[in-house]
Design an enzyme around this catalytic site. Sequence first.
Site, mmCIF file in Angstrom:
data_model
loop_
_atom_site.group_PDB
_atom_site.id
_atom_site.type_symbol
_atom_site.label_atom_id
_atom_site.label_comp_id
_atom_site.label_asym_id
_atom_site.label_seq_id
_atom_site.Cartn_x
_atom_site.Cartn_y
_atom_site.Cartn_z
ATOM 1 N N ASP A 223 12.403 -25.614 -13.092
ATOM 2 C CA ASP A 223 13.548 -24.736 -12.812
ATOM 3 C C ASP A 223 14.153 -24.267 -14.129
ATOM 4 O O ASP A 223 14.652 -25.079 -14.904
ATOM 5 C CB ASP A 223 14.568 -25.552 -11.984
ATOM 6 C CG ASP A 223 15.925 -24.874 -11.912
ATOM 7 O OD1 ASP A 223 15.977 -23.635 -12.044
ATOM 8 O OD2 ASP A 223 16.930 -25.595 -11.720
ATOM 9 N N GLU B 273 -7.462 -21.885 4.299
ATOM 10 C CA GLU B 273 -6.999 -23.112 4.950
ATOM 11 C C GLU B 273 -7.371 -23.021 6.419
ATOM 12 O O GLU B 273 -6.881 -22.163 7.148
ATOM 13 C CB GLU B 273 -5.480 -23.261 4.822
ATOM 14 C CG GLU B 273 -4.994 -24.562 5.424
ATOM 15 C CD GLU B 273 -3.564 -24.516 5.932
ATOM 16 O OE1 GLU B 273 -2.933 -25.574 6.022
ATOM 17 O OE2 GLU B 273 -3.062 -23.422 6.277
ATOM 18 N N ASP C 15 -0.673 -17.278 -2.526
ATOM 19 C CA ASP C 15 -0.826 -17.874 -1.200
ATOM 20 C C ASP C 15 -0.393 -16.835 -0.172
ATOM 21 O O ASP C 15 0.769 -16.420 -0.160
ATOM 22 C CB ASP C 15 0.103 -19.104 -1.146
ATOM 23 C CG ASP C 15 -0.200 -20.023 0.007
ATOM 24 O OD1 ASP C 15 -0.630 -19.530 1.053
ATOM 25 O OD2 ASP C 15 0.020 -21.240 -0.154
ATOM 26 N N HIS D 247 1.018 -29.880 -0.095
ATOM 27 C CA HIS D 247 2.440 -29.823 0.261
ATOM 28 C C HIS D 247 2.711 -30.137 1.727
ATOM 29 O O HIS D 247 3.865 -30.092 2.149
ATOM 30 C CB HIS D 247 2.970 -28.422 -0.075
ATOM 31 C CG HIS D 247 2.291 -27.374 0.768
ATOM 32 N ND1 HIS D 247 0.964 -27.047 0.607
ATOM 33 C CD2 HIS D 247 2.734 -26.626 1.789
ATOM 34 C CE1 HIS D 247 0.621 -26.130 1.489
ATOM 35 N NE2 HIS D 247 1.684 -25.856 2.226
ATOM 36 N N ASP D 248 1.671 -30.402 2.515
ATOM 37 C CA ASP D 248 1.863 -30.752 3.925
ATOM 38 C C ASP D 248 1.553 -32.213 4.203
ATOM 39 O O ASP D 248 1.742 -32.677 5.324
ATOM 40 C CB ASP D 248 0.917 -29.911 4.813
ATOM 41 C CG ASP D 248 1.231 -28.432 4.781
ATOM 42 O OD1 ASP D 248 2.413 -28.081 4.655
ATOM 43 O OD2 ASP D 248 0.287 -27.623 4.884
ATOM 44 N N ASP E 99 19.514 -23.824 -11.006
ATOM 45 C CA ASP E 99 19.996 -23.854 -9.608
ATOM 46 C C ASP E 99 19.314 -24.942 -8.782
ATOM 47 O O ASP E 99 19.537 -25.052 -7.577
ATOM 48 C CB ASP E 99 19.814 -22.475 -8.940
ATOM 49 C CG ASP E 99 18.346 -22.094 -8.767
ATOM 50 O OD1 ASP E 99 17.470 -22.847 -9.249
ATOM 51 O OD2 ASP E 99 18.067 -21.045 -8.155
ATOM 52 N N ASP F 241 -3.531 -18.814 4.206
ATOM 53 C CA ASP F 241 -2.890 -19.765 5.106
ATOM 54 C C ASP F 241 -3.481 -19.618 6.517
ATOM 55 O O ASP F 241 -3.591 -18.498 7.024
ATOM 56 C CB ASP F 241 -1.389 -19.395 5.126
ATOM 57 C CG ASP F 241 -0.537 -20.443 5.763
ATOM 58 O OD1 ASP F 241 -0.529 -21.570 5.259
ATOM 59 O OD2 ASP F 241 0.133 -20.125 6.769
ATOM 60 N N ASP G 70 11.146 -22.109 -10.460
ATOM 61 C CA ASP G 70 11.026 -20.651 -10.472
ATOM 62 C C ASP G 70 9.897 -20.204 -11.398
ATOM 63 O O ASP G 70 9.272 -21.020 -12.093
ATOM 64 C CB ASP G 70 12.367 -19.996 -10.867
ATOM 65 C CG ASP G 70 12.948 -20.620 -12.123
ATOM 66 O OD1 ASP G 70 12.175 -20.890 -13.058
ATOM 67 O OD2 ASP G 70 14.183 -20.846 -12.174
#
Length: 536
Positions: free
Chosen positions: A25, A264, A104, A324-325, A29, A205, A33
């Site tokens: 970051d 995926e 993605d 990430h899942d 915040d 995806d 990013d």
Amino acid sequence: MSAAPDWPWWKTGVVYHAYVRSFADSSGDGIGDLPGLTERLDYLGEDGLGVDAIWLSPIFTSPDKDFGYDVADYCTIDPRYGSLADFDRLVQEAPRRGIRVLLDLAFNHSSSQHPWFLESRSSPDNPKRDWYIWRHARNGRPPNNWQSVFGGRAWTWEEQTRQFYHHLFLPDQPDLNWRNPEVRRALMDVVRFWLDRGVQGFRLDVFNAWYEHPQYPDNPPKLGLRAYDRQAHIYDMDQPEMFESLAELRTLLDSYPESLAVGELLGRDPYCAARYCGDDKLHMVFNFEFTESPWSPRALLNRARRWEDALRETGWPCYVLANHDLPRLVSRVRRSDPDAHARLGAALLLTLRGTPFIYYGEEIGMADIRLSRDQILDPPGLRYFPFYKGRDGCRSPMQWDDSAGAGFTTGRPWLPLHPEHRWRNVLCQLQDSHSVLSFYRSLIRLRRRSAALRQGDFLPLGTGSRGGLAYLRRFAAEQAAVVLNFTPSNLRLRLEGLPASVRWTCALSSTQESEGSLDGGQVSLEPHEVAVFLAA
Ligand code: GLC
């Protein structure tokens, strides 16, 4: 020892999965990013970890009902991640470190806030009505029995226009109608837009759900735990029309040099994956086997073999240890020596035949964070993933150093930092030649100089019994033998089928003391040792 020039980078390279929101970051915040990621490119590039490409989780404008997988504009960057100018800078800087950038694309559905859907839902006569899937009620009920992956029906009723719309995921993620040629054209324009901006490919995806059967029949029942799993998904995915669209996409990709599409697949069948790989289809389909296989050499070997068999004719394997899942490797296998298992995982990922995908933080052995129910942010969270408390656990901020914000942020991180960041972080692992990170770096370097490891055949040396695993990689005159000890004890392994009369030198060992040998087709391994031998 170098790659044959005609081998494409996506077969020989290593891909790093940067979950942008949690990587770095720059603004304070608490959300990662693009400028933050650009600042960290040296860490990833040829003088650092040594990866060949980074895949960025979705960075497009999104209301974040599914953290970016609900896109409200495919051609703008969400301001939380930066601007198009920031993106252009990333794409300029990355190749200076030998890195390609992959995006993605969630094309099965958009966000319900996408202007296309806002138009579509506004009236039955709107020109974009048919861009999504609208159906009448069947006797006052949804049009068929289809279920959403995230729980509940895959249909939501719109009172204003008195029809249901289809959504495989959340109601905020309406499915696009791929049968409409205007939709296909618009999506191909998105692909072209990003290729023109310099990206070198895409992760697609849930691509095999793009099409549904045109008559929308009920799916037949089958055994399963959740409502979604109690249906055979023969009408809401894997429709024959997929192939024409994949061919169109591939033609477009091939008009740009060296572009890649990795898909995926919803479902886990390697033979189904193989059908989607080929010169007029996708380059690769993710193999998630290692994210759910028992952590035993025999089971892992059997899974690798199944994919090898399935992909023999047309495909190219790839491997994933986490994403990430799914829970991170060390949190899933839960052994007392997490670093040892992180190294075993790294060795499999980087020495099996196929393209490795490294999920950020795996290279320092990061573990999932634990959250209480009221801390969970992922909207489908607990409902869809009750067994491991939602998906936030594996999305915690990257651990760069031991400072209050872990070097990730100067503000309050969007998800809690793992308390381990005080001692498990990039900075301290860079200074320790025996760290998980140093092991990853050495393995990637070894891969770079061994064509056998990058391109060679895969020949198991034994069955993976007794806690040890061994295999040979062979490319032209080059050979590499990889041996792994999954047990916490010393292990002596006989390597069935190891070519005789070859002089082997140990190129890498994960334990400091070892200087092993393969003399007599046998190897002695220390607890949890991984070693790679090259034929001299
Ligand atoms: C994929 C993504 C996941 C997302 C889902 C819906 O499985 O990996 O994060 O929730 O698609 O887009």
